[in-house]
Design a protein around this motif. Structure first.
Motif, short mmCIF file in Angstrom:
data_model
loop_
_atom_site.label_atom_id
_atom_site.label_comp_id
_atom_site.label_asym_id
_atom_site.label_seq_id
_atom_site.Cartn_x
_atom_site.Cartn_y
_atom_site.Cartn_z
N GLY A 33 50.45 0.79 16.94
CA GLY A 33 50.43 1.53 18.12
C GLY A 33 49.54 1.44 18.44
N LEU A 34 50.03 2.21 20.23
CA LEU A 34 48.96 2.36 20.98
C LEU A 34 49.94 3.42 22.58
N ILE A 35 49.33 4.82 21.99
CA ILE A 35 49.96 5.47 23.03
C ILE A 35 49.05 5.70 24.11
N SER A 36 49.70 5.57 25.45
CA SER A 36 48.81 6.33 26.56
C SER A 36 49.54 7.12 27.83
N GLN A 37 48.49 8.36 28.75
CA GLN A 37 48.76 8.52 29.46
C GLN A 37 50.37 8.65 29.55
N ARG B 164 40.22 10.67 27.26
CA ARG B 164 40.66 9.55 27.09
C ARG B 164 42.04 9.13 27.33
N ARG B 165 42.23 7.24 28.13
CA ARG B 165 43.22 6.87 29.02
C ARG B 165 44.01 6.45 27.87
N ARG B 166 43.83 6.22 26.48
CA ARG B 166 44.86 5.66 25.11
C ARG B 166 44.22 6.09 24.17
N PHE B 167 45.24 5.91 23.18
CA PHE B 167 44.73 5.82 21.68
C PHE B 167 45.66 5.80 20.93
N PRO B 168 45.11 4.60 20.08
CA PRO B 168 45.86 3.67 18.87
C PRO B 168 46.26 4.59 18.25
#
Length: 154
Positions: free
Chosen positions: A134-138, A121-125
């Motif tokens: 929030g959202l965390i990305s690579q 995945r490129r991002r996780f909520p």
């Protein structure tokens, strides 16, 4: 001959050490979100304007109901052209991913890196008490690693 170990006792984790860095320390909280009733064209315009590749879809209560990405929009472009359907009628709710994998804000950021690799995945909520927080990305994980480049990561 006896071998002696010169490794001392490990110190307790301190704020800022790699053992203590949480996803919530690096997640983005100023998010661009989308609504299920928006059109795919609106989403595509937002992607281009804000230079993003995807985002969470929330309802009126800020509850996460899906994620829409450039890939989802590309599928819509291909389908609409193939079937000769007008794109202006395409709604986000019909093209978003509805089964969304989330990540815990308390998770260590390096464990999150492993989750990114395994889930592709490129991002996780990040959701707390049913609400998107929030959202965390690579890229956020890379930032965390750069801040720790002088420390050991064990």
């Amino acid at each position: 001959m006896a071998i002696k170990s010169y490794i001392g006792k490990r110190a307790k984790a301190t704020k800022g050490s790699s053992e203590n860095i949480k996803v919530s320390d690096y997640m983005s909280t100023n998010l661009t979100t989308f609504r299920p009733e928006q059109t795919v064209l609106e989403v595509m315009n937002t992607f281009i304007k804000k230079k993003i590749s995807g985002g969470p879809v929330v309802n009126e209560k800020n509850e996460l109901v899906g994620i829409i990405s450039e890939g989802d929009c590309m599928k819509q472009i291909s389908t609409s052209r193939y079937h000769n359907h007008p794109m202006q009628d395409a709604k986000v709710e019909d093209h978003m991913v509805k089964e969304v994998e989330t990540i815990d804000g308390e998770m260590n950021v390096f464990d999150a890196a492993d989750k990114f690799l395994n889930a592709k995945r490129r991002r996780f909520p990040i959701v707390r008490e049913g609400k998107l927080v929030g959202l965390i990305s690579q890229k956020d994980v890379l930032k965390a690693a750069l801040e720790l480049k002088g420390n050991t990561w064990k």
